[in-house]
Design an enzyme around this catalytic site. Structure first.
Site, PDB file in Angstrom:
ATOM      1  CE  LYS A 177      -1.690   3.237   2.357  1.00 44.26           C
ATOM      2  NZ  LYS A 177      -1.975   4.272   1.381  1.00 44.26           N
ATOM      3  N   GLY A 230       7.139   5.946   7.840  1.00 45.52           N
ATOM      4  CA  GLY A 230       6.252   7.105   7.867  1.00 45.52           C
ATOM      5  C   GLY A 230       6.348   7.814   9.199  1.00 45.52           C
ATOM      6  CB  SER A 231       3.997  10.097  10.866  1.00 39.06           C
ATOM      7  OG  SER A 231       2.845   9.282  10.953  1.00 39.06           O
ATOM      8  CG  ASN A 232       7.910   8.891  15.384  1.00 32.93           C
ATOM      9  OD1 ASN A 232       8.459   9.257  14.352  1.00 32.93           O
ATOM     10  ND2 ASN A 232       8.560   8.318  16.374  1.00 32.93           N
ATOM     11  CB  VAL A 234       0.865   6.362  11.039  1.00 36.36           C
ATOM     12  CG1 VAL A 234       0.441   5.113  10.292  1.00 36.36           C
ATOM     13  CG2 VAL A 234      -0.121   7.491  10.793  1.00 36.36           C
ATOM     14  N   GLY A 235       3.135   4.990  12.834  1.00 38.29           N
ATOM     15  CA  GLY A 235       4.014   3.843  13.077  1.00 38.29           C
ATOM     16  C   GLY A 235       3.677   3.140  14.389  1.00 38.29           C
ATOM     17  CD  GLU A 252      13.861   2.003  10.024  1.00 42.08           C
ATOM     18  OE1 GLU A 252      14.198   3.100  10.527  1.00 42.08           O
ATOM     19  OE2 GLU A 252      14.345   0.927  10.402  1.00 42.08           O
ATOM     20  CB  CYS A 286      13.388   9.765   7.881  1.00 45.26           C
ATOM     21  SG  CYS A 286      14.233   8.517   6.959  1.00 45.26           S
ATOM     22  CD  GLU A 387      10.453  13.472  10.665  1.00 42.22           C
ATOM     23  OE1 GLU A 387       9.382  12.873  10.847  1.00 42.22           O
ATOM     24  OE2 GLU A 387      11.457  12.955  10.160  1.00 42.22           O
TER      25      GLU A 387
HETATM   26  N1  LIG Z   1      10.340   8.494   8.158  1.00 42.64           N
HETATM   27  C1  LIG Z   1      10.000   9.002   7.002  1.00 42.64           C
HETATM   28  O1  LIG Z   1      10.683   8.794   6.040  1.00 42.64           O
HETATM   29  C2  LIG Z   1       8.743   9.752   6.866  1.00 42.64           C
HETATM   30  C3  LIG Z   1       8.266  10.543   7.883  1.00 42.64           C
HETATM   31  N2  LIG Z   1       7.109  11.224   7.727  1.00 42.64           N
HETATM   32  C4  LIG Z   1       6.675  12.115   8.827  1.00 42.64           C
HETATM   33  O2  LIG Z   1       5.277  12.023   8.964  1.00 42.64           O
HETATM   34  C5  LIG Z   1       4.671  13.307   8.818  1.00 42.64           C
HETATM   35  C6  LIG Z   1       3.303  13.133   8.202  1.00 42.64           C
HETATM   36  O3  LIG Z   1       3.386  12.526   6.925  1.00 42.64           O
HETATM   37  P1  LIG Z   1       2.231  11.525   6.439  1.00 42.64           P
HETATM   38  O4  LIG Z   1       2.261  11.352   4.985  1.00 42.64           O
HETATM   39  O5  LIG Z   1       0.927  11.983   7.014  1.00 42.64           O
HETATM   40  O6  LIG Z   1       2.719  10.153   7.090  1.00 42.64           O
HETATM   41  P2  LIG Z   1       1.889   8.885   7.497  1.00 42.64           P
HETATM   42  O7  LIG Z   1       2.621   8.198   8.569  1.00 42.64           O
HETATM   43  O8  LIG Z   1       0.462   9.256   7.723  1.00 42.64           O
HETATM   44  O9  LIG Z   1       1.898   8.008   6.144  1.00 42.64           O
HETATM   45  C7  LIG Z   1       2.784   6.970   5.843  1.00 42.64           C
HETATM   46  C8  LIG Z   1       2.019   5.795   5.242  1.00 42.64           C
HETATM   47  O10 LIG Z   1       1.142   5.230   6.223  1.00 42.64           O
HETATM   48  C9  LIG Z   1      -0.189   5.190   5.722  1.00 42.64           C
HETATM   49  N3  LIG Z   1      -1.125   5.302   6.839  1.00 42.64           N
HETATM   50  C10 LIG Z   1      -1.790   6.393   7.300  1.00 42.64           C
HETATM   51  N4  LIG Z   1      -2.552   6.063   8.363  1.00 42.64           N
HETATM   52  C11 LIG Z   1      -2.380   4.746   8.584  1.00 42.64           C
HETATM   53  C12 LIG Z   1      -2.884   3.830   9.556  1.00 42.64           C
HETATM   54  N5  LIG Z   1      -3.731   4.187  10.521  1.00 42.64           N
HETATM   55  N6  LIG Z   1      -2.463   2.545   9.498  1.00 42.64           N
HETATM   56  C13 LIG Z   1      -1.594   2.146   8.556  1.00 42.64           C
HETATM   57  N7  LIG Z   1      -1.101   2.964   7.613  1.00 42.64           N
HETATM   58  C14 LIG Z   1      -1.477   4.249   7.622  1.00 42.64           C
HETATM   59  C15 LIG Z   1      -0.230   6.329   4.736  1.00 42.64           C
HETATM   60  O11 LIG Z   1      -1.311   6.206   3.867  1.00 42.64           O
HETATM   61  P3  LIG Z   1      -1.928   7.442   3.027  1.00 42.64           P
HETATM   62  O12 LIG Z   1      -1.061   8.637   3.252  1.00 42.64           O
HETATM   63  O13 LIG Z   1      -1.836   6.963   1.665  1.00 42.64           O
HETATM   64  O14 LIG Z   1      -3.318   7.618   3.489  1.00 42.64           O
HETATM   65  C16 LIG Z   1       1.118   6.177   4.069  1.00 42.64           C
HETATM   66  O15 LIG Z   1       1.098   5.112   3.158  1.00 42.64           O
HETATM   67  C17 LIG Z   1       5.665  14.083   7.979  1.00 42.64           C
HETATM   68  O16 LIG Z   1       5.518  15.454   8.182  1.00 42.64           O
HETATM   69  C18 LIG Z   1       6.971  13.564   8.519  1.00 42.64           C
HETATM   70  O17 LIG Z   1       7.286  14.221   9.721  1.00 42.64           O
HETATM   71  C19 LIG Z   1       6.372  11.128   6.572  1.00 42.64           C
HETATM   72  C20 LIG Z   1       6.806  10.368   5.530  1.00 42.64           C
HETATM   73  C21 LIG Z   1       8.041   9.653   5.587  1.00 42.64           C
HETATM   74  O1  LIG Z   2      18.753   9.546   3.168  1.00 43.03           O
HETATM   75  C1  LIG Z   2      18.248   8.779   2.358  1.00 43.03           C
HETATM   76  O2  LIG Z   2      18.654   8.655   1.210  1.00 43.03           O
HETATM   77  C2  LIG Z   2      17.083   7.914   2.765  1.00 43.03           C
HETATM   78  C3  LIG Z   2      16.163   8.651   3.664  1.00 43.03           C
HETATM   79  C4  LIG Z   2      14.981   7.885   4.026  1.00 43.03           C
HETATM   80  O3  LIG Z   2      15.013   6.702   4.104  1.00 43.03           O
HETATM   81  C5  LIG Z   2      13.730   8.548   4.314  1.00 43.03           C
HETATM   82  O4  LIG Z   2      13.664   9.758   4.296  1.00 43.03           O
HETATM   83  O5  LIG Z   2      12.732   7.843   4.549  1.00 43.03           O
END
Ligand SMILES: NC(=O)C1=CN([C@@H]2O[C@H](COP(=O)(O)OP(=O)(O)OC[C@H]3O[C@@H](n4cnc5c(N)ncnc54)[C@H](OP(=O)(O)O)[C@@H]3O)[C@@H](O)[C@H]2O)C=CC1
Ligand SMILES: O=C(O)CCC(=O)C(=O)O
Length: 485
Positions: A177, A230-232, A234-235, A252, A286, A387
């Site tokens: 997904k 993704g975000s903390n 949701v993670g 992550e 990240c 972040e």
């Molecule tokens: N570590 C990293 O690399 C990343 C960190 N972030 C951080 O997160 C913040 C918000 O970004 P955001 O896009 O909202 O990140 P999210 O954590 O919401 O999204 C990451 C993924 O999780 C999915 N998702 C959303 N809700 C759920 C849930 N309840 N259960 C399972 N999966 C879910 C999203 O789906 P969908 O969006 O398609 O609905 C997307 O595919 C950013 O500002 C940044 O700080 C964001 C992206 C990457």
């Molecule tokens: O620094 C990179 O190239 C990877 C970073 C990364 O994994 C992320 O932002 O989710």
């Protein structure tokens, strides 16, 4: 003229419309009036079908030899390579990063596929001497079964591939997904897997709302492992849901990565690395540099050099060759970053440059934010703790290495950290005392190599590592075998 297409789910080897019969438009963040493509708004029935297909394909895939599975990944790599320009252009259109960055990321995807294709021929266990001299004892690895892959929008090619390629090579089937914001780019990657001829059901993609489809994956009894970036917020939910039903999970998440500029640093190198690490991809990594911790003695010199370069950064559409920094990836991200900047000012930070929306006629229709540098930031301020995921650097002044490391560690995250120094004992102290999974010396905080373990400590990660050979630990279980004739 760019013509948006409609992209379907990929389930059981076929392209399928969602059972809702609804699609969502994916927009270009450099021009919110441009639709990049239409993606499916899937329902739980679509997910059920995808999990069913992955479950049905599990035994056949697992029984193939590692080298045979590797052949499929080599073919997928060739497909991505052949379509590199097209995929990269779509990524830039859909997510905003500049075309050279998008091409670099797509090439990285090709290399990751080839790396894991080769893993199909490497050792997956070891022989351990038994106390019984007539017995043979060894370890082997078994796939988890069906793996759920939930990915963000910031690396729409590299992150899905660095999760799916090891999942597949070690014998798992996949339900993927992608983030809705970049689901069109994800669909192009699925087309490459389809063209590589993977057996039906081995890899499946369902697009849709994360709260619905992603959460249902985390809860699904037929998904044995969940890998998430993704975000903390949701993670944590994903991890708790997986734990509650005994599934394996790997998270992550965020970072608040520091760069320390020691008093003996090569300032030009440190400035370039701060800009590259903090502002490439518009700060949406990240591993992005967010806090710049500078020794008092060289603070003013560093600041002058930094501002001189940051003020000359050119904003624009990532498709234009003159552009150095593209837009933020979405309206949500744009609003979040602007509100962090407002908060930084309200809490007493001093804006040295940027801080506002990108100015100029060609920027009006996009989610552009100026590259921003703050000073007078103390560790307790919100922008020094959370972040931001945007083009914002916070300068912090310190009198000693010990103070620099204390500040660097004073956050809930611990993904990446870097230092600029020429002194070996400063390097060693940093290496030993810094709380980070990725420690970088005289190099920017961002940037990872696919053959090395990647991940963080504290709340940046759930403890496991991605990429390189470390990936086998998540995607397989160890079997300890004792054989006696
Ligand atoms: N570590 C990293 O690399 C990343 C960190 N972030 C951080 O997160 C913040 C918000 O970004 P955001 O896009 O909202 O990140 P999210 O954590 O919401 O999204 C990451 C993924 O999780 C999915 N998702 C959303 N809700 C759920 C849930 N309840 N259960 C399972 N999966 C879910 C999203 O789906 P969908 O969006 O398609 O609905 C997307 O595919 C950013 O500002 C940044 O700080 C964001 C992206 C990457
Ligand atoms: O620094 C990179 O190239 C990877 C970073 C990364 O994994 C992320 O932002 O989710």
């Amino acid at each position: 003229m760019f013509e948006p297409q409609t992209f379907l789910n990929y389930i059981g080897g076929e392209w399928k419309a969602a059972s809702s019969n609804m699609v969502e438009a994916s927009m270009n963040p450099a021009n919110r009036h441009e639709t990049v493509g239409y993606i499916q708004q899937s329902t739980l029935d679509d997910l059920e079908e995808a999990v069913g297909a992955a479950k049905a394909a599990k035994m056949g895939w697992r029984k193939l030899s590692g080298p045979a599975r590797g052949e499929f990944l080599f073919k997928a790599a060739n497909q991505v390579e052949q379509r590199l320009d097209e995929i990269a252009e779509m990524m830039t259109r859909e997510m905003g990063k500049t075309l050279p960055e998008a091409k670099g990321e797509t090439a990285r995807g090709v290399a990751i596929l080839r790396y894991y294709a080769g893993e199909g021929m490497r050792s997956i266990g070891e022989v351990i001497p038994s106390t019984d001299s007539a017995a043979l004892m060894f370890t082997s690895r078994a796939p988890l079964g069906v793996v759920g892959v939930i990915t963000p929008w910031n690396f729409p090619v590299a992150i899905p591939i660095w999760k799916m390629a090891p999942a597949l090579i070690y014998g798992n089937t996949v339900v993927f997904k992608p983030a809705q914001e970049t689901a069109v780019t994800a669909a192009l990657i699925m087309e490459c897997f389809h063209a590589a001829g993977l057996p039906a059901g081995v890899i499946n993609m369902v697009t849709g709302d994360g709260g619905l489809i992603g959460q249902a994956m985390a809860d699904h009894p037929d998904i044995q492992g969940i890998t998430f970036t993704g975000s903390n917020a949701v993670g944590k939910k994903v991890g708790q849901s997986a734990l509650a039903r005994g599934a394996k999970y790997q998270l992550e998440m965020g970072g608040k990565n520091p760069v320390i500029v020691a008093r003996d640093a090569d300032l030009d190198l440190a400035v370039d690395a701060t800009i590259s690490g903090g502002l490439k991809s518009t700060g949406q990594k990240c591993t992005a540099t967010s806090r710049v911790i500078v020794h008092t003695e060289i603070y003013e010199a560093f600041k002058t050099k930094l501002l001189d370069k940051v003020q000359n950064i050119r904003l624009g559409s990532g498709l234009e060759t003159a552009t150095w920094m593209g837009p933020l990836a979405s309206e949500k991200q744009y609003r979040t970053v602007l509100s962090y900047i407002t908060n930084g000012v309200e809490e007493g930070g001093t804006l040295l440059c940027g801080g506002g929306k990108g100015q100029g006629q060609d920027l009006e229709a996009g989610y552009f934010v100026e590259p921003t540098v703050f000073e007078n930031i103390s560790s307790s301020m919100t922008i020094a703790q959370e972040e931001i995921f945007g083009p914002v650097l916070a300068l912090m002044k310190v009198d000693s290495l010990e103070e620099a490391i204390e500040i660097a560690n004073d956050v809930k995250f611990g993904l990446s950290a870097s230092i600029f120094t020429r002194d070996i004992s400063t390097m060693l102290t940093f290496l030993q005392d810094i709380d980070a999974g990725m420690v970088r010396i005289n190099a920017e905080s961002a940037g990872v190599e696919l053959q090395a373990p990647f991940g963080g400590v504290k709340q940046s990660s759930s403890g496991s590592r991605e990429q390189g050979q470390a990936a086998i630990d998540f995607y397989t279980d160890i079997k300890t075998v004792f054989v006696k004739a």
